[in-house]
Design a protein around this motif. Structure first.
Motif, mmCIF file in Angstrom:
data_model
loop_
_atom_site.group_PDB
_atom_site.id
_atom_site.type_symbol
_atom_site.label_atom_id
_atom_site.label_comp_id
_atom_site.label_asym_id
_atom_site.label_seq_id
_atom_site.Cartn_x
_atom_site.Cartn_y
_atom_site.Cartn_z
ATOM 1 N N SER A 128 -5.692 -2.787 -1.376
ATOM 2 C CA SER A 128 -5.143 -2.569 -2.715
ATOM 3 C C SER A 128 -4.126 -1.438 -2.595
ATOM 4 O O SER A 128 -4.241 -0.583 -1.720
ATOM 5 C CB SER A 128 -6.249 -2.204 -3.703
ATOM 6 O OG SER A 128 -6.885 -1.008 -3.312
ATOM 7 N N GLY A 129 -3.137 -1.450 -3.462
ATOM 8 C CA GLY A 129 -2.096 -0.444 -3.331
ATOM 9 C C GLY A 129 -1.266 -0.716 -2.088
ATOM 10 O O GLY A 129 -0.981 -1.860 -1.734
ATOM 11 N N LEU A 130 -0.887 0.348 -1.384
ATOM 12 C CA LEU A 130 0.003 0.229 -0.237
ATOM 13 C C LEU A 130 -0.750 0.094 1.075
ATOM 14 O O LEU A 130 -1.753 0.775 1.295
ATOM 15 C CB LEU A 130 0.903 1.465 -0.147
ATOM 16 C CG LEU A 130 1.950 1.660 -1.248
ATOM 17 C CD1 LEU A 130 2.619 3.021 -1.094
ATOM 18 C CD2 LEU A 130 2.996 0.558 -1.204
ATOM 19 N N TYR A 155 3.727 -2.486 2.390
ATOM 20 C CA TYR A 155 3.505 -3.672 1.568
ATOM 21 C C TYR A 155 2.587 -3.289 0.425
ATOM 22 O O TYR A 155 1.514 -2.708 0.651
ATOM 23 C CB TYR A 155 2.890 -4.814 2.375
ATOM 24 C CG TYR A 155 2.620 -6.045 1.542
ATOM 25 C CD1 TYR A 155 3.649 -6.937 1.239
ATOM 26 C CD2 TYR A 155 1.351 -6.307 1.039
ATOM 27 C CE1 TYR A 155 3.412 -8.064 0.462
ATOM 28 C CE2 TYR A 155 1.110 -7.431 0.267
ATOM 29 C CZ TYR A 155 2.140 -8.308 -0.020
ATOM 30 O OH TYR A 155 1.904 -9.412 -0.797
ATOM 31 N N ASP A 156 3.007 -3.608 -0.801
ATOM 32 C CA ASP A 156 2.242 -3.270 -1.996
ATOM 33 C C ASP A 156 1.466 -4.507 -2.448
ATOM 34 O O ASP A 156 2.073 -5.509 -2.848
ATOM 35 C CB ASP A 156 3.195 -2.796 -3.098
ATOM 36 C CG ASP A 156 2.460 -2.177 -4.280
ATOM 37 O OD1 ASP A 156 1.320 -2.613 -4.559
ATOM 38 O OD2 ASP A 156 3.014 -1.268 -4.921
ATOM 39 N N PHE A 157 0.142 -4.454 -2.380
ATOM 40 C CA PHE A 157 -0.677 -5.590 -2.779
ATOM 41 C C PHE A 157 -0.602 -5.856 -4.283
ATOM 42 O O PHE A 157 -0.915 -6.966 -4.730
ATOM 43 C CB PHE A 157 -2.138 -5.367 -2.371
ATOM 44 C CG PHE A 157 -2.422 -5.752 -0.947
ATOM 45 C CD1 PHE A 157 -2.704 -7.062 -0.603
ATOM 46 C CD2 PHE A 157 -2.381 -4.802 0.057
ATOM 47 C CE1 PHE A 157 -2.954 -7.421 0.715
ATOM 48 C CE2 PHE A 157 -2.631 -5.144 1.370
ATOM 49 C CZ PHE A 157 -2.919 -6.458 1.705
ATOM 50 N N ASN A 158 -0.209 -4.865 -5.069
ATOM 51 C CA ASN A 158 -0.110 -5.051 -6.516
ATOM 52 C C ASN A 158 1.160 -5.810 -6.901
ATOM 53 O O ASN A 158 1.122 -6.731 -7.713
ATOM 54 C CB ASN A 158 -0.153 -3.699 -7.228
ATOM 55 C CG ASN A 158 -1.458 -2.973 -7.015
ATOM 56 O OD1 ASN A 158 -2.528 -3.592 -6.952
ATOM 57 N ND2 ASN A 158 -1.412 -1.663 -6.880
ATOM 58 N N THR A 159 2.292 -5.419 -6.322
ATOM 59 C CA THR A 159 3.570 -6.054 -6.656
ATOM 60 C C THR A 159 3.954 -7.162 -5.677
ATOM 61 O O THR A 159 4.896 -7.912 -5.920
ATOM 62 C CB THR A 159 4.702 -5.013 -6.684
ATOM 63 O OG1 THR A 159 4.855 -4.455 -5.368
ATOM 64 C CG2 THR A 159 4.369 -3.888 -7.658
ATOM 65 N N GLU A 160 3.245 -7.235 -4.539
ATOM 66 C CA GLU A 160 3.528 -8.192 -3.471
ATOM 67 C C GLU A 160 4.932 -8.008 -2.886
ATOM 68 O O GLU A 160 5.575 -8.955 -2.454
ATOM 69 C CB GLU A 160 3.338 -9.634 -3.965
ATOM 70 C CG GLU A 160 1.929 -9.926 -4.455
ATOM 71 C CD GLU A 160 1.770 -11.353 -4.923
ATOM 72 O OE1 GLU A 160 1.736 -12.259 -4.060
ATOM 73 O OE2 GLU A 160 1.687 -11.567 -6.146
ATOM 74 N N ALA A 227 2.840 10.197 7.545
ATOM 75 C CA ALA A 227 2.674 10.105 6.087
ATOM 76 C C ALA A 227 2.472 8.678 5.581
ATOM 77 O O ALA A 227 3.121 8.260 4.617
ATOM 78 C CB ALA A 227 3.860 10.757 5.382
ATOM 79 N N LEU A 228 1.549 7.944 6.198
ATOM 80 C CA LEU A 228 1.240 6.602 5.714
ATOM 81 C C LEU A 228 0.259 6.691 4.547
ATOM 82 O O LEU A 228 -0.912 6.328 4.635
ATOM 83 C CB LEU A 228 0.671 5.731 6.844
ATOM 84 C CG LEU A 228 1.524 5.563 8.101
ATOM 85 C CD1 LEU A 228 0.985 4.423 8.953
ATOM 86 C CD2 LEU A 228 2.988 5.347 7.790
ATOM 87 N N ASP A 229 0.758 7.171 3.440
ATOM 88 C CA ASP A 229 -0.037 7.440 2.244
ATOM 89 C C ASP A 229 -0.322 6.125 1.507
ATOM 90 O O ASP A 229 0.610 5.365 1.216
ATOM 91 C CB ASP A 229 0.745 8.397 1.336
ATOM 92 C CG ASP A 229 -0.088 8.948 0.202
ATOM 93 O OD1 ASP A 229 -0.925 8.203 -0.340
ATOM 94 O OD2 ASP A 229 0.101 10.120 -0.149
ATOM 95 N N PRO A 230 -1.583 5.809 1.182
ATOM 96 C CA PRO A 230 -1.890 4.549 0.502
ATOM 97 C C PRO A 230 -1.429 4.488 -0.948
ATOM 98 O O PRO A 230 -1.524 3.437 -1.582
ATOM 99 C CB PRO A 230 -3.422 4.467 0.593
ATOM 100 C CG PRO A 230 -3.870 5.875 0.754
ATOM 101 C CD PRO A 230 -2.807 6.568 1.537
#
Length: 243
Positions: A128-130, A155-160, A227-230
């Protein structure tokens, strides 16, 4: 008549039993891992892997762009192409660099871009999220070279939607690029516990090889995953580790 009907019913029951057996067998955590799926512990079901979700999204309804590193221009990857067994997202660019002059015609920057999704490496485990992935991509400049890079994407699972964040050049006419995850980034309570890194292996031409020959010299680069921030990809990038 009854015997024939009984035989048909028996065959149907056997088929249903076999189908149920294999369905249940594939819907276990171990089978899910073997098939590179995602095991949903709360629902006890095997879902599509993150890699497959990302690939299907970008190949169909939500095409992404790569940023051509030499001029920072986006190149839309709106076509799926299979080359030598690998799935590539493919796009073309045709940009006017200089208008026509009195003695010369207009100058264009033309070429093609290929993102190798078959060699995508998933860098984080968010569903979920990034989440983040890395993949090799090629810029064919139609004359001056065929340059291979390794790219960092979110990749953003919310916006695809996917976003190209960073690139590192591997070289001209490179072959067999392969991404190996040495350590994954670890984030706990929005604090980085560990920054991951990847090793990218590839082959280039040796000092005595002609450009037309298949490259045979083994090379690699090490890249820190920064900085691979979710929840925010604004600062995510590669950092090359000096040998």
């Amino acid at each position: 008549m009854n015997k024939s009907l009984n035989k048909v019913l028996l065959i149907v029951l056997i088929i249903m039993g076999v189908f149920y057996y294999f369905q249940q067998g594939s819907n276990t955590q171990q089978a899910c891992i073997t098939e590179q799926g995602f095991w949903n512990e709360s629902q006890k079901v095997c879902e599509k892997s993150s890699k497959k979700i990302i690939f299907e999204s970008l190949a169909n309804a939500h095409p992404t762009s790569i940023i051509y590193p030499e001029n920072e221009r986006p190149v839309l990857l709106d076509t799926l192409e299979k080359v030598q067994g690998n799935d590539f997202l493919h796009g073309q660019f045709d940009v006017l660099v200089a208008p026509a002059q009195a003695e010369t015609g207009p100058v264009y920057d033309r070429g093609t871009a290929y993102l190798n999704m078959s060699k995508m490496a998933l860098l984080s485990d968010n569903r979920s999220g990034l989440t983040y992935f890395s993949a090799p991509f090629i810029i064919n400049t139609m004359g001056s070279g065929v340059f291979t890079y390794v790219g960092l994407f979110s990749y953003d699972f919310n916006t695809e939607q996917a976003r190209h964040l960073s690139s590192e050049l591997l070289g001209n006419r490179v072959r067999e690029a392969k991404i190996v995850i040495e350590e994954k980034s670890v984030v706990k309570d929005k604090v980085f516990v560990q920054e991951g890194f990847i090793k990218v292996h590839f082959k280039t031409h040796g000092p005595d090889q002609a450009a037309s020959e298949y490259p045979t010299q083994d090379n690699h680069i090490d890249l820190q995953l920064v900085a691979l921030d979710p929840s925010n990809d604004e600062n995510a990038t590669f950092r090359k580790i000096a040998e």
